[in-house]
Design a protein around this motif. Sequence first.
Motif, PDB file in Angstrom:
ATOM      1  N   ASN A 161       0.812  -1.219   0.000  1.00  0.00           N
ATOM      2  CA  ASN A 161       0.000   0.000   0.000  1.00  0.00           C
ATOM      3  C   ASN A 161       0.845   1.269   0.000  1.00  0.00           C
ATOM      4  OD1 ASN A 161      -2.393  -1.446   0.029  1.00  0.00           O
ATOM      5  ND2 ASN A 161      -2.487  -1.513   2.259  1.00  0.00           N
ATOM      6  N   LEU A 162       2.120   1.142   0.347  1.00  0.00           N
ATOM      7  CA  LEU A 162       3.002   2.309   0.360  1.00  0.00           C
ATOM      8  C   LEU A 162       3.789   2.471  -0.935  1.00  0.00           C
ATOM      9  CD1 LEU A 162       4.432   2.085   3.996  1.00  0.00           C
ATOM     10  CD2 LEU A 162       2.653   3.618   3.150  1.00  0.00           C
ATOM     11  N   VAL A 163       3.729   1.490  -1.825  1.00  0.00           N
ATOM     12  CA  VAL A 163       4.471   1.559  -3.081  1.00  0.00           C
ATOM     13  C   VAL A 163       3.808   2.565  -4.018  1.00  0.00           C
ATOM     14  CG1 VAL A 163       5.194   0.266  -5.124  1.00  0.00           C
ATOM     15  CG2 VAL A 163       5.320  -0.790  -2.856  1.00  0.00           C
ATOM     16  N   GLN A 164       4.597   3.455  -4.620  1.00  0.00           N
ATOM     17  CA  GLN A 164       4.084   4.463  -5.527  1.00  0.00           C
ATOM     18  C   GLN A 164       4.232   4.011  -6.961  1.00  0.00           C
ATOM     19  OE1 GLN A 164       5.880   8.249  -4.759  1.00  0.00           O
ATOM     20  NE2 GLN A 164       5.221   8.327  -2.632  1.00  0.00           N
ATOM     21  N   LEU A 165       3.484   4.674  -7.847  1.00  0.00           N
ATOM     22  CA  LEU A 165       3.574   4.349  -9.258  1.00  0.00           C
ATOM     23  C   LEU A 165       4.974   4.666  -9.779  1.00  0.00           C
ATOM     24  CD1 LEU A 165       0.171   5.764 -10.557  1.00  0.00           C
ATOM     25  CD2 LEU A 165       0.808   3.364 -10.353  1.00  0.00           C
ATOM     26  N   PRO A 166       5.547   3.779 -10.572  1.00  0.00           N
ATOM     27  CA  PRO A 166       6.889   4.066 -11.112  1.00  0.00           C
ATOM     28  C   PRO A 166       6.886   5.226 -12.095  1.00  0.00           C
ATOM     29  CG  PRO A 166       5.968   2.076 -12.084  1.00  0.00           C
ATOM     30  CD  PRO A 166       5.035   2.475 -10.983  1.00  0.00           C
ATOM     31  N   ASN A 167       5.832   5.319 -12.903  1.00  0.00           N
ATOM     32  CA  ASN A 167       5.723   6.387 -13.906  1.00  0.00           C
ATOM     33  C   ASN A 167       4.349   7.022 -13.798  1.00  0.00           C
ATOM     34  OD1 ASN A 167       8.303   5.832 -15.080  1.00  0.00           O
ATOM     35  ND2 ASN A 167       7.400   4.076 -16.127  1.00  0.00           N
ATOM     36  N   GLN A 168       4.320   8.309 -13.575  1.00  0.00           N
ATOM     37  CA  GLN A 168       3.061   9.039 -13.490  1.00  0.00           C
ATOM     38  C   GLN A 168       2.873   9.870 -14.749  1.00  0.00           C
ATOM     39  OE1 GLN A 168       2.361  11.051  -9.787  1.00  0.00           O
ATOM     40  NE2 GLN A 168       3.474   9.543  -8.594  1.00  0.00           N
ATOM     41  N   VAL A 169       1.616   9.969 -15.192  1.00  0.00           N
ATOM     42  CA  VAL A 169       1.282  10.629 -16.451  1.00  0.00           C
ATOM     43  C   VAL A 169       0.525  11.909 -16.141  1.00  0.00           C
ATOM     44  CG1 VAL A 169       0.078  10.421 -18.655  1.00  0.00           C
ATOM     45  CG2 VAL A 169       1.175   8.416 -17.622  1.00  0.00           C
ATOM     46  N   PHE A 170       1.046  13.011 -16.629  1.00  0.00           N
ATOM     47  CA  PHE A 170       0.378  14.304 -16.503  1.00  0.00           C
ATOM     48  C   PHE A 170       0.422  14.999 -17.858  1.00  0.00           C
ATOM     49  CE2 PHE A 170       1.937  13.423 -12.225  1.00  0.00           C
ATOM     50  CZ  PHE A 170       0.779  13.593 -11.482  1.00  0.00           C
ATOM     51  N   GLY A 171      -0.723  15.524 -18.256  1.00  0.00           N
ATOM     52  CA  GLY A 171      -0.785  16.206 -19.535  1.00  0.00           C
ATOM     53  C   GLY A 171      -0.122  17.577 -19.481  1.00  0.00           C
ATOM     54  N   PRO A 172       0.422  18.050 -20.625  1.00  0.00           N
ATOM     55  CA  PRO A 172       1.082  19.373 -20.666  1.00  0.00           C
ATOM     56  C   PRO A 172       0.057  20.487 -20.762  1.00  0.00           C
ATOM     57  CG  PRO A 172       1.203  18.337 -22.811  1.00  0.00           C
ATOM     58  CD  PRO A 172       0.520  17.336 -21.911  1.00  0.00           C
ATOM     59  N   ILE A 173      -0.703  20.687 -19.691  1.00  0.00           N
ATOM     60  CA  ILE A 173      -1.815  21.633 -19.750  1.00  0.00           C
ATOM     61  C   ILE A 173      -1.336  23.058 -19.955  1.00  0.00           C
ATOM     62  CG2 ILE A 173      -1.828  21.746 -17.226  1.00  0.00           C
ATOM     63  CD1 ILE A 173      -4.804  22.205 -19.657  1.00  0.00           C
ATOM     64  N   GLN A 174      -0.225  23.448 -19.309  1.00  0.00           N
ATOM     65  CA  GLN A 174       0.231  24.829 -19.437  1.00  0.00           C
ATOM     66  C   GLN A 174       0.674  25.127 -20.861  1.00  0.00           C
ATOM     67  OE1 GLN A 174      -0.051  27.062 -16.883  1.00  0.00           O
ATOM     68  NE2 GLN A 174       0.394  28.548 -18.499  1.00  0.00           N
ATOM     69  N   ALA A 175       1.375  24.189 -21.484  1.00  0.00           N
ATOM     70  CA  ALA A 175       1.796  24.382 -22.874  1.00  0.00           C
ATOM     71  C   ALA A 175       0.595  24.437 -23.805  1.00  0.00           C
ATOM     72  CB  ALA A 175       2.740  23.257 -23.294  1.00  0.00           C
ATOM     73  N   ASP A 176      -0.417  23.607 -23.555  1.00  0.00           N
ATOM     74  CA  ASP A 176      -1.613  23.621 -24.404  1.00  0.00           C
ATOM     75  C   ASP A 176      -2.362  24.935 -24.275  1.00  0.00           C
ATOM     76  OD1 ASP A 176      -0.953  21.115 -25.183  1.00  0.00           O
ATOM     77  OD2 ASP A 176      -2.407  20.093 -23.899  1.00  0.00           O
ATOM     78  N   ILE A 177      -2.479  25.444 -23.048  1.00  0.00           N
ATOM     79  CA  ILE A 177      -3.191  26.709 -22.842  1.00  0.00           C
ATOM     80  C   ILE A 177      -2.443  27.854 -23.500  1.00  0.00           C
ATOM     81  CG2 ILE A 177      -3.837  28.393 -21.075  1.00  0.00           C
ATOM     82  CD1 ILE A 177      -4.617  26.120 -19.285  1.00  0.00           C
ATOM     83  N   ASN A 178      -1.115  27.854 -23.401  1.00  0.00           N
ATOM     84  CA  ASN A 178      -0.338  28.898 -24.060  1.00  0.00           C
ATOM     85  C   ASN A 178      -0.494  28.835 -25.575  1.00  0.00           C
ATOM     86  OD1 ASN A 178       0.604  29.772 -21.568  1.00  0.00           O
ATOM     87  ND2 ASN A 178       2.457  28.539 -21.671  1.00  0.00           N
ATOM     88  N   SER A 179      -0.548  27.634 -26.125  1.00  0.00           N
ATOM     89  CA  SER A 179      -0.734  27.484 -27.569  1.00  0.00           C
ATOM     90  C   SER A 179      -2.105  27.990 -27.995  1.00  0.00           C
ATOM     91  CB  SER A 179      -0.563  26.013 -27.970  1.00  0.00           C
ATOM     92  OG  SER A 179       0.732  25.549 -27.665  1.00  0.00           O
ATOM     93  N   LEU A 180      -3.126  27.667 -27.204  1.00  0.00           N
ATOM     94  CA  LEU A 180      -4.463  28.151 -27.537  1.00  0.00           C
ATOM     95  C   LEU A 180      -4.551  29.666 -27.413  1.00  0.00           C
ATOM     96  CD1 LEU A 180      -6.619  25.436 -25.745  1.00  0.00           C
ATOM     97  CD2 LEU A 180      -6.400  25.784 -28.200  1.00  0.00           C
TER      98      LEU A 180
END
Length: 244
Positions: A69-88
Amino acid sequence: MRKSLIVVASLFLVAEFGSAPPPVRAAMPLPFATEFTQLLNYGQLLSANLTAASQLANQIRQLENSIRNLVQLPNQVFGPIQADINSLGSVVQGGLSLAYSMANLDSQFTSRFKGFAGFTPGNYYNNYQTWSQTSLDTTLGTLRAAGLQGQQLQNEQAVLSSLRGMAQTSDGAMEALQVVGEISEQEVQQLMKLRELMLADLQSKQAFQAAVIQQQANGEAAAQQFFQFGGASGDGLTFLPGWR
């Protein structure tokens, strides 16, 4: 007669064996009694050992669950929201468009749409060209924002596929909670992009509305100047507005 015989037999026995009865010898312990006691002791000891082993196994399982229960995910996925908002924010700007992301939006709007008081008779067609081009460029910026969001959907689908795989293979409470947190973060990002697209659509509608209102205001201002004209004299004739 019978009683006499009993008395005689008793006297004979006393004379034969003496006055005291023969001593009773103590019974010797049998060998199987000691072995049975030892078997009972061994059984009790084995039962205690089995109980201790079961408790130890339960504690080991609890420890394994705690570690899992204490083991964390080896790879976490987060979208590049700041880059997308700047592009928009940058794609909606271009030409004479009025974009919500412009730093000088207020000054640009007031310089192009001056309202009723900004009517200049000799410059009407030039002003009309500015209004129409502003509306068209703003609409084009909105379409570009929609197209960019359509392109970003492919990347977002890849992110969701990764999260789906993590949710199916998560082992332990910590990994499951992290997957849920990443899914919630993706929901927030989608809401932010939706707001971004709504802002782009709103700016297009407002630019068109401003152009229409400004055109109507110029028409009303021109009519007011015509009817309030004080008259002009030439070769002896005076011309007033509204007279034939």
